[in-house]
Design a protein around this motif. Structure first.
Motif, short mmCIF file in Angstrom:
data_model
loop_
_atom_site.label_atom_id
_atom_site.label_comp_id
_atom_site.label_asym_id
_atom_site.label_seq_id
_atom_site.Cartn_x
_atom_site.Cartn_y
_atom_site.Cartn_z
N ILE A 2 0.85 -1.19 0.00
CA ILE A 2 0.00 0.00 0.00
C ILE A 2 0.88 1.24 0.00
CG2 ILE A 2 -1.75 1.29 1.28
CD1 ILE A 2 -2.72 -1.37 2.42
N ARG A 3 0.64 2.13 -0.95
CA ARG A 3 1.44 3.34 -1.10
C ARG A 3 0.78 4.48 -0.33
NH1 ARG A 3 1.49 5.42 -5.72
NH2 ARG A 3 3.69 5.94 -6.05
N LEU A 4 1.57 5.18 0.50
CA LEU A 4 1.04 6.19 1.40
C LEU A 4 1.65 7.57 1.16
CD1 LEU A 4 1.34 4.23 4.78
CD2 LEU A 4 -0.69 4.42 3.35
N VAL A 5 0.86 8.59 1.47
CA VAL A 5 1.36 9.96 1.61
C VAL A 5 0.98 10.42 3.02
CG1 VAL A 5 0.93 12.37 0.96
CG2 VAL A 5 1.42 10.68 -0.80
N ALA A 23 8.24 -0.30 8.47
CA ALA A 23 8.54 -1.62 9.00
C ALA A 23 7.45 -2.63 8.66
CB ALA A 23 8.70 -1.54 10.52
N ALA A 24 6.30 -2.14 8.22
CA ALA A 24 5.20 -3.02 7.82
C ALA A 24 5.13 -3.04 6.29
CB ALA A 24 3.89 -2.52 8.44
N ASP A 25 4.02 -3.55 5.76
CA ASP A 25 3.93 -3.66 4.30
C ASP A 25 3.35 -2.40 3.69
OD1 ASP A 25 1.53 -4.12 5.54
OD2 ASP A 25 0.82 -5.54 4.04
N PHE A 26 3.99 -1.26 4.00
CA PHE A 26 3.56 0.02 3.45
C PHE A 26 4.76 0.72 2.82
CE2 PHE A 26 0.96 -0.67 7.33
CZ PHE A 26 -0.27 -0.84 6.72
N GLU A 27 4.48 1.53 1.82
CA GLU A 27 5.53 2.33 1.19
C GLU A 27 5.12 3.80 1.27
OE1 GLU A 27 7.76 3.02 -3.12
OE2 GLU A 27 6.04 1.66 -2.96
N VAL A 28 5.88 4.58 2.02
CA VAL A 28 5.61 6.01 2.11
C VAL A 28 6.26 6.67 0.89
CG1 VAL A 28 5.91 8.12 3.45
CG2 VAL A 28 5.53 5.93 4.62
N VAL A 29 5.42 7.11 -0.04
CA VAL A 29 5.93 7.65 -1.30
C VAL A 29 6.04 9.16 -1.29
CG1 VAL A 29 5.08 5.71 -2.64
CG2 VAL A 29 3.62 7.71 -2.33
N PRO A 47 -1.06 8.11 -4.56
CA PRO A 47 -0.95 7.08 -3.53
C PRO A 47 -2.27 6.34 -3.36
CG PRO A 47 -1.31 9.19 -2.51
CD PRO A 47 -1.15 9.46 -3.99
N ASP A 48 -2.22 5.26 -2.61
CA ASP A 48 -3.44 4.50 -2.30
C ASP A 48 -4.20 5.13 -1.13
OD1 ASP A 48 -2.89 2.41 -4.22
OD2 ASP A 48 -1.32 1.76 -2.84
N VAL A 49 -3.44 5.54 -0.10
CA VAL A 49 -4.03 6.09 1.11
C VAL A 49 -3.26 7.33 1.53
CG1 VAL A 49 -4.58 5.67 3.55
CG2 VAL A 49 -4.84 3.82 1.88
N VAL A 50 -4.00 8.34 2.02
CA VAL A 50 -3.38 9.56 2.53
C VAL A 50 -3.69 9.66 4.02
CG1 VAL A 50 -3.28 12.07 2.39
CG2 VAL A 50 -3.70 10.72 0.32
N LEU A 51 -2.65 9.78 4.84
CA LEU A 51 -2.84 10.04 6.28
C LEU A 51 -2.86 11.55 6.43
CD1 LEU A 51 -0.46 7.45 7.98
CD2 LEU A 51 -2.92 7.29 7.59
N MET A 52 -4.01 12.11 6.80
CA MET A 52 -4.22 13.56 6.75
C MET A 52 -4.44 14.18 8.13
SD MET A 52 -4.64 16.16 4.54
CE MET A 52 -5.23 15.47 2.98
N ASP A 53 -3.56 15.07 8.51
CA ASP A 53 -3.81 15.89 9.69
C ASP A 53 -4.82 16.96 9.29
OD1 ASP A 53 -3.65 16.87 12.24
OD2 ASP A 53 -1.73 17.89 11.96
#
Length: 207
Positions: A2-5, A23-29, A47-53
């Motif tokens: 899973i590709r993350l921003v 360290a898990a199966d994620f790629e911070v792109v 990306p697949d998922v965005v972690l948004m503040d």
């Protein structure tokens, strides 16, 4: 994978999340420190998922969520705030989930996978708050006479003018307005008119 921003205005927070997730199966792109940067990075990297503040200097997370609504990525809010002014607008804007920053690592990882799968993800505190909103009793509707009074007030009429137009006393007008305020959850004429138009209560009655 899973590709993350990661979107957060604090570099230490971004660094911590990147190290934890790598360290898990994620790629911070990609990373961003504001809403505008988030939109640009997501548009460029898909990306697949965005972690948004949410609360960031300049353009905030809410505006970014709204602008990314048509983008195929999932937006998972990760913030410190769980108030109504934060939670409800974010969900309405299109966020797939809403988590707080004290979420344990394993739960965050599961939430990201769930969000990627299109599942709604809410922290317990946020879920309780939303449930409380759903369970609130429906507001009592305005009567026909209360709507008549409010429509005239919306046109700029004074209490005396409203009373003359409706053939009632000024005291009765004031009583109707107090009932209107209570039912709409406001405290003055301007707010009552604004809320009434927002809810479509005066539609067809003219401004």
């Amino acid at each position: 994978m899973i590709r993350l921003v990661i979107v957060d205005d604090h570099p230490v927070v971004r660094d911590g999340l990147r190290g934890m997730l790598a360290a898990a199966d994620f790629e911070v792109v990609g990373e961003a420190a504001s809403g505008d940067e988030a939109v640009a990075v997501v548009t460029a990297l898909s990306p697949d998922v965005v972690l948004m503040d949410l609360r960031m200097p300049g353009s905030d997370g809410l505006s970014a969520i709204e602008r990314l609504r048509t983008h195929p990525c999932r937006v998972l809010v990760l913030t410190t705030y769980d108030t109504d002014r934060d939670v409800l607008p974010a969900i309405k804007a299109g966020a797939t989930g809403y988590l707080l920053k004290d979420t344990p690592r394993d739960e965050l990882q599961r939430a990201i996978r769930a969000a990627h799968a299109g599942e709604a993800v809410l922290s317990p505190a946020v879920a309780t708050r939303l449930l409380g909103q759903v369970r609130k009793p429906a507001l009592e509707p305005l009567s026909a006479r209360e709507l008549d009074v409010l429509a005239l007030v919306a046109k700029g009429s004074t209490n005396r003018a409203v009373a003359a137009a409706l053939f009632i006393s000024e005291a009765t007008v004031k009583t109707h307005l107090l009932h209107v305020y209570a039912k709409l959850g406001v405290s003055d004429r301007a707010a009552a008119v604004a809320v009434a138009y927002e809810r479509g209560l005066l539609r067809g009655r003219g401004r």
